[in-house]
Write an enzyme that holds these catalytic residues in place. Structure first.
Site, PDB file in Angstrom:
ATOM      1  N   ARG A 153       0.648  -1.291   0.110  1.00 43.57           N
ATOM      2  CA  ARG A 153       0.003   0.033  -0.117  1.00 43.57           C
ATOM      3  C   ARG A 153       0.781   1.172   0.094  1.00 43.57           C
ATOM      4  O   ARG A 153       0.520   2.137  -0.795  1.00 43.57           O
ATOM      5  CB  ARG A 153      -0.903  -0.101   1.313  1.00 43.57           C
ATOM      6  CG  ARG A 153      -1.979  -1.245   1.162  1.00 43.57           C
ATOM      7  CD  ARG A 153      -2.754  -0.885   2.498  1.00 43.57           C
ATOM      8  NE  ARG A 153      -3.653  -1.830   2.869  1.00 43.57           N
ATOM      9  CZ  ARG A 153      -3.830  -2.735   3.285  1.00 43.57           C
ATOM     10  NH1 ARG A 153      -2.559  -3.498   4.091  1.00 43.57           N
ATOM     11  NH2 ARG A 153      -4.554  -3.771   3.756  1.00 43.57           N
ATOM     12  N   ILE A 154       1.744   1.376   0.892  1.00 49.02           N
ATOM     13  CA  ILE A 154       2.488   2.609   1.296  1.00 49.02           C
ATOM     14  C   ILE A 154       3.577   2.637  -0.203  1.00 49.02           C
ATOM     15  O   ILE A 154       3.732   3.932  -0.590  1.00 49.02           O
ATOM     16  CB  ILE A 154       3.399   2.543   2.196  1.00 49.02           C
ATOM     17  CG1 ILE A 154       2.434   2.672   3.607  1.00 49.02           C
ATOM     18  CG2 ILE A 154       4.239   3.936   2.452  1.00 49.02           C
ATOM     19  CD1 ILE A 154       3.039   2.328   4.955  1.00 49.02           C
ATOM     20  N   ASP A 173       9.177  -6.593  -5.741  1.00 48.72           N
ATOM     21  CA  ASP A 173       8.482  -7.368  -4.649  1.00 48.72           C
ATOM     22  C   ASP A 173       8.249  -8.624  -4.925  1.00 48.72           C
ATOM     23  O   ASP A 173       7.580  -8.937  -6.071  1.00 48.72           O
ATOM     24  CB  ASP A 173       7.052  -6.604  -4.423  1.00 48.72           C
ATOM     25  CG  ASP A 173       6.557  -7.163  -3.250  1.00 48.72           C
ATOM     26  OD1 ASP A 173       6.463  -8.293  -2.843  1.00 48.72           O
ATOM     27  OD2 ASP A 173       5.869  -6.176  -2.438  1.00 48.72           O
ATOM     28  N   ARG A 234      10.991  -0.609   8.775  1.00 53.20           N
ATOM     29  CA  ARG A 234      11.296  -0.953   9.925  1.00 53.20           C
ATOM     30  C   ARG A 234      12.874  -0.893  10.074  1.00 53.20           C
ATOM     31  O   ARG A 234      13.573  -0.913   9.202  1.00 53.20           O
ATOM     32  CB  ARG A 234      11.121  -2.450   9.941  1.00 53.20           C
ATOM     33  CG  ARG A 234       9.588  -2.855   9.819  1.00 53.20           C
ATOM     34  CD  ARG A 234       8.571  -2.041  10.700  1.00 53.20           C
ATOM     35  NE  ARG A 234       8.584  -2.583  11.960  1.00 53.20           N
ATOM     36  CZ  ARG A 234       8.000  -1.974  12.801  1.00 53.20           C
ATOM     37  NH1 ARG A 234       7.114  -0.952  12.717  1.00 53.20           N
ATOM     38  NH2 ARG A 234       8.217  -2.449  14.065  1.00 53.20           N
ATOM     39  N   ASP A 257      13.836   7.271   9.131  1.00 56.26           N
ATOM     40  CA  ASP A 257      12.667   7.501  10.078  1.00 56.26           C
ATOM     41  C   ASP A 257      12.618   6.512  11.382  1.00 56.26           C
ATOM     42  O   ASP A 257      12.177   6.837  12.327  1.00 56.26           O
ATOM     43  CB  ASP A 257      11.351   7.856   9.635  1.00 56.26           C
ATOM     44  CG  ASP A 257      10.237   8.304  10.705  1.00 56.26           C
ATOM     45  OD1 ASP A 257      10.491   9.247  11.212  1.00 56.26           O
ATOM     46  OD2 ASP A 257       9.384   7.369  10.864  1.00 56.26           O
ATOM     47  N   GLU A 262      15.337   2.011  19.503  1.00 54.60           N
ATOM     48  CA  GLU A 262      14.609   3.383  19.535  1.00 54.60           C
ATOM     49  C   GLU A 262      14.588   3.806  20.894  1.00 54.60           C
ATOM     50  O   GLU A 262      14.152   2.654  21.699  1.00 54.60           O
ATOM     51  CB  GLU A 262      13.441   3.490  18.609  1.00 54.60           C
ATOM     52  CG  GLU A 262      13.671   3.544  17.029  1.00 54.60           C
ATOM     53  CD  GLU A 262      12.398   3.591  16.213  1.00 54.60           C
ATOM     54  OE1 GLU A 262      11.231   3.795  16.774  1.00 54.60           O
ATOM     55  OE2 GLU A 262      12.595   3.277  15.040  1.00 54.60           O
ATOM     56  N   HIS A 281      10.933   8.719  14.078  1.00 59.67           N
ATOM     57  CA  HIS A 281       9.912   7.658  13.859  1.00 59.67           C
ATOM     58  C   HIS A 281       8.711   8.724  13.891  1.00 59.67           C
ATOM     59  O   HIS A 281       7.420   8.205  14.515  1.00 59.67           O
ATOM     60  CB  HIS A 281       9.699   6.755  14.956  1.00 59.67           C
ATOM     61  CG  HIS A 281       8.952   5.358  14.493  1.00 59.67           C
ATOM     62  ND1 HIS A 281       9.446   3.986  14.965  1.00 59.67           N
ATOM     63  CD2 HIS A 281       7.855   5.179  13.954  1.00 59.67           C
ATOM     64  CE1 HIS A 281       8.664   3.113  14.388  1.00 59.67           C
ATOM     65  NE2 HIS A 281       7.714   3.641  13.756  1.00 59.67           N
TER      66      HIS A 281
END
Length: 315
Positions: A153-154, A173, A234, A257, A262, A281
């Site tokens: 989707r993204i 993909d 990720r 990001d 983290e 993030h």
């Protein structure tokens, strides 16, 4: 009355969750669990868990006596032991469709900023150095290959946003038909071609045993000079120590990001790299994305418990 536990949350309030879950006839308990032991102390007898960052380990799952469903606030589920849940017959769902536009926008912002060397030029300018060319060679967008690894989707929204700028668009993909990728005006390519020929590589795939450190010293050394790596997916997809070494060579740039650990430690070598943009993030965030996430997660939990309909089931 059956109990639902919100293991942890970072939101200002959980009014939407309370309304939906209590209206459906369940008791709701909210905690801020940081350890497996705390999860079991609060939710051993819960029929469902609503989880943000808490570690739902194999030991937690083994200790749950009535749990039928775990819903993750968000996309990634690497803080949940999926195999243990599957073995115990507990359904796990996530919310992968709440911040697609926000992450795609953030990804494009990082890519364009690095491609036009905005921060590097800004830093040079405020230091008192005035030049009318950027610090490094810069190609026009219409001569650049913009590629995604992943075509979910993204990734698709990112590539749609890249189109008006004139980029040549590529994607890899293994789980999506090349015919489908090509039908959207994007060139389907293999992984090796993406790594070696793309000017911008944006990562959009889950973190699994197979994708952990997909970007490592070997792949980084294969990237073309001047390439840009963007990660809003990720953190564990990239060997960040190897990336820092490569960045210090000055041959590539990166916009990140998400990170393996983290918050990013203050002494991490990435902190000293110049040709990088680091955000904390925040790609997922907008004033709309937060309440949307909360509603979708609570709705998925209630629907799963009451109707047996498991939206976005992971296992």
């Amino acid at each position: 009355m059956q109990k639902v536990l919100i293991t942890d949350y970072g939101f200002k309030h959980i009014e939407q969750e309370e309304k939906l879950i209590i209206k459906a006839g369940f008791a709701l308990q909210a905690a801020q669990c940081k350890t497996p032991e705390e999860i079991l102390a609060h939710g051993k007898d819960a029929v469902a868990l609503l989880v943000q960052w808490a570690p739902v380990t194999a030991a937690v799952i083994e200790g749950l006596t009535h749990c039928r469903l775990i819903v993750r606030y968000g996309i990634g589920v690497d803080n949940i032991d999926l195999q243990a849940a599957k073995n115990k017959g507990i359904v796990v769902c996530n919310v992968p469709d709440y911040c697609i536009a926000e992450v795609a926008d953030h990804t494009i912002a990082l890519a364009l900023s690095l491609a036009r060397q905005l921060t590097a030029t800004h830093n040079r300018t405020i230091s008192g150095e005035w030049k009318i060319i950027p610090p490094q060679p810069a190609l026009p967008f219409y001569e650049m290959n913009f590629a995604t690894i992943g075509f979910g989707r993204i990734a698709r929204e990112v590539l749609k946003r890249a189109a008006p700028f004139g980029f040549r668009r590529m994607a890899y993909d293994p789980f999506v038909s090349p015919v489908l990728i090509n039908s959207e005006g994007v060139q389907s390519q293999n992984f090796e071609t993406i790594i070696s020929e793309a000017d911008i590589i944006s990562l959009h795939l889950p973190l699994t045993a197979q994708t952990h450190h997909l970007i490592n010293a070997a792949t980084l050394n294969t990237m073309k000079k001047g390439a840009i790596l963007v990660n809003t997916s990720r953190g564990g997809l990239i060997d960040t120590a190897a990336l820092a070494e490569k960045l210090n060579e000055g041959t590539i740039a990166a916009g990140l990001d998400v990170f393996e650990k983290e918050p990013l430690p203050a002494d991490h070598p990435l902190m000293k790299c110049k040709n990088v943009i680091l955000t904390s993030h925040t790609a997922w965030y907008s004033e709309q994305s937060v309440p949307t996430l909360q509603f979708m997660a609570a709705e998925a939990l209630v629907r799963g418990l009451t109707d047996g309909i498991f939206k976005n089931r992971v296992v």
